[in-house]
Design a protein around this motif. Structure first.
Motif, short mmCIF file in Angstrom:
data_model
loop_
_atom_site.label_atom_id
_atom_site.label_comp_id
_atom_site.label_asym_id
_atom_site.label_seq_id
_atom_site.Cartn_x
_atom_site.Cartn_y
_atom_site.Cartn_z
N SER A 69 0.82 -1.20 0.00
CA SER A 69 0.00 0.00 0.00
C SER A 69 0.86 1.26 0.00
N ALA A 76 0.05 3.69 -2.91
CA ALA A 76 -0.61 4.94 -2.51
C ALA A 76 0.29 6.16 -2.62
N ILE A 102 -2.69 -3.78 -8.53
CA ILE A 102 -3.81 -3.86 -7.58
C ILE A 102 -4.69 -5.07 -7.90
N ALA A 134 -3.65 -5.49 2.55
CA ALA A 134 -3.37 -4.55 1.46
C ALA A 134 -4.66 -3.86 0.97
N ARG A 135 -5.74 -4.63 0.80
CA ARG A 135 -6.95 -4.01 0.24
C ARG A 135 -7.63 -3.10 1.25
N LEU A 147 -5.66 -1.19 3.40
CA LEU A 147 -4.78 -0.04 3.55
C LEU A 147 -4.69 0.81 2.27
N ILE A 148 -4.75 0.18 1.09
CA ILE A 148 -4.55 0.95 -0.14
C ILE A 148 -5.54 2.11 -0.27
N GLN A 154 -4.49 6.07 0.09
CA GLN A 154 -4.73 6.93 -1.08
C GLN A 154 -5.55 8.14 -0.67
#
Lengths: 284, 295
Positions: free
Chosen positions: A86, A90, A101, A160-161, A163-164, A168
């Motif tokens: 991330s 990001a 992604i 990851a999904r 935090l990304i 961002q």
């Protein structure tokens, strides 16, 4: 005409409201609540003594320990990966970012059984790297490393999904300020970024851990089902159930069900208390 | 190392950073480190093993692949897995929509608890769900017994049982995709429709439903995709009769247990291909609906 949503024009008639609420609640009670209740009812069918005996039995304890060990390796590994992925997605713009992604999310669209199968094909005795590993005396499939690999795969995207989108949305201004004022990269991460993302990180770790401890299909393929050695809790549940030892099967299952309930409560509390600090893609 | 490079670059670029914040200037360190780590980890743990699957299936050759996939038993498992996942996704589309609607539009005691409960299938290990559903719907179970005695309906060890397990596992996907869209629906559109003389039914059909439909289709697709790959919650209630109640993931496990690695890889690859094609079609359908709704 009142402009708010509860205005007369938009409120459904009472009979319809209660019909829909009744339908929804009946459906949820039948499909979600009843199975949950059944787990505990079946586990306690022969009383608390039999329940407790099934949990402290040698193979059950070994299964609980192994589940904790596998999660203790898989979750931190995916946590470090989630933070690194991330950060690069990001904080930077680069070609192929959307593809990256998509690839990170890929394990979610693969069947758990296939998630185990791919490691058998790679590391199993007849697999691509099988002869090499055998010559080195390394066993991955039907051993703990295989369980860890399969668990990492199925829980791969969780952190990851989460935090990304969060990172961002937060942008990089605070990090830039810290760097301009002379902080090092690591100092910036520990003192600026981490405090900003800590609740989102915890949320991702929570979901990752629940899946890691509860995974069945993927670990079932790579485990080999050696009692007391490569049986995690969900696999132990299966063995007991297939031996018609229902009380013991549901007793071990009830521990996993409690883990699920604790996860749901913690998740709800996080959404409720820190909703604004979680990813914007999550409602509420 | 990182510290040195960041202090070196911070001052010369500081002025530029202010003017080009949108471009995300490279004041931030760690690009090489994090991207390198991400790509390595992803390649070793995801891409390489998936490549091994394709390679193994590819090693059969074109005719070998089709011979492995086009047997009556594999074909029947395809029908069971994809057909019953469609049924479950359809049930979830209807009831998931009602649940989302009730959670967004109405208030009732215990609503927060009900909202949290919707995520239970995400949190409950699939094997636990599997044995619980199996116990409930068995011929002597809490639900299975009355269904059998009153209607002569057998659920456990029949396709109905598989559909029930897949409904359980897919429900949150529909609720959690529809719910935020319903929450964000501007009330003005509905008010305008009502004040222009539309009935409740017309307002729902013409204003609310088209706005929610793309999300509903997404939820349907996610629920469907999850159902096709699902293993743990199904195998206990399914009965696993080849040709009747044998799902694709189980067939892969059986082939592995018989050391038919190439056959398992072929079925796995075919399953991935069909799922991706179906998701692609649903995605296109969704894009088409969105553009129609926007017009």
């Amino acid at each position: 005409m009142p402009a708010n949503r509860s205005g007369v024009a938009l409120s459904d008639p009472a009979w319809m409201r209660w019909l829909l609420i009744g339908t929804a609640l009946a459906f949820l009670a039948l499909f979600l609540l009843l199975p949950l209740v059944a787990v505990f009812a079946e586990a306690l069918r022969r009383g608390f003594g039999a329940y407790w005996a099934a949990l402290v039995e040698e193979d059950a304890v070994a299964a609980i320990k192994l589940t904790l060990i596998v999660a203790a390796i898989a979750v931190p590994a995916n946590l470090v990966f989630g933070v690194a992925a991330s950060w690069c997605v990001a904080k930077f713009d680069f070609r192929g970012k959307n593809l990256l992604i998509t690839l990170i999310d890929l394990p979610f669209s693969v069947s758990p059984v296939i998630s185990g199968l791919i490691y058998v094909l790679l590391f199993g005795l007849n697999g691509l790297m099988g002869p090499f590993l055998k010559a080195q005396g390394i066993q991955i499939i039907f051993a703990v490393p295989g369980l860890v690999l399969a668990t990492i795969f199925v829980t791969f995207p969780f952190v990851a999904r989460e935090l990304i989108p969060l990172m961002q949305e937060q942008g990089s201004e605070e990090e830039e300020a810290a760097l301009v004022l002379g902080a090092s990269g690591w100092q910036t991460f520990w003192r600026v970024t981490l405090p900003n993302i800590k609740w989102g990180l915890l949320y991702g770790v929570l979901l990752c851990n629940a899946r890691a401890m509860g995974e069945f299909g993927a670990v079932s393929v790579v485990s080999g089902h050696v009692r007391g050695y490569t049986n995690t809790m969900p696999l132990h549940v299966e063995i007991l159930y297939n031996e018609y030892n229902f009380v013991a099967a549901f007793a071990v299952a009830s521990v996993l069900a409690m883990l699920a309930l604790v996860t749901l409560v913690a998740k709800t509390v996080l959404e409720w208390r820190f909703g604004a600090e979680l990813a914007a893609t999550r409602h509420k | 190392m990182v510290a040195a490079s960041s202090t070196d670059t911070a001052f010369p670029r500081a002025g530029g950073a202010v003017t080009s914040i949108l471009r995300k200037p490279s004041v931030i360190p760690g690009f090489g480190l994090t991207l390198g780590f991400t790509l390595t980890y992803l390649s070793i743990l995801v891409l390489l093993p998936l490549g091994a699957l394709i390679a193994k299936a590819g090693g059969l050759g074109w005719s070998g692949f089709w011979n492995a996939v086009l047997t009556p038993r594999v074909w029947a498992a395809f029908e069971v897995s994809f057909g019953l996942s469609l049924v479950a996704a359809a049930v979830n589309a209807v009831f998931g929509f009602i649940v989302a609607w009730v959670l967004v539009r109405y208030s009732f005691p215990g609503k927060r608890l009900v909202d949290a409960l919707v995520d239970l299938p995400f949190a409950l290990p699939t094997a636990v769900a599997g044995i619980a559903l199996s116990a409930l719907y068995a011929p002597n179970g809490w639900v299975g017994k009355p269904l059998n005695e009153l209607f002569g309906l057998k659920v456990a060890f029949t396709p109905v049982g598989i559909a029930i397990a897949l409904t359980f596992i897919g429900l949150p996907f529909v609720v959690r995709t529809v719910q935020p869209i319903l929450e964000d629906l501007p009330p003005e559109e509905e008010e305008a429709a009502v004040s222009l003389g539309a009935t409740r039914g017309q307002t729902f059909r013409r204003v609310v439903f088209p706005a929610v439909l793309p999300a509903l289709v997404t939820g349907f697709a996610l629920s469907f995709a999850r159902g096709v790959g699902e293993y743990g919650s199904v195998i206990f209630i399914a009965g696993n009769m080849p040709g009747l109640t044998e799902i694709l993931p189980l067939l892969i496990v059986i082939k592995l247990e018989q050391y038919d690695y190439a056959g398992a890889a072929a079925v796995g690859t075919a399953m991935l291909l069909v799922s991706f094609v179906m998701l692609l079609v649903l995605n296109l359908l969704q894009t088409w609906m969105r553009s129609r709704h926007a017009r």
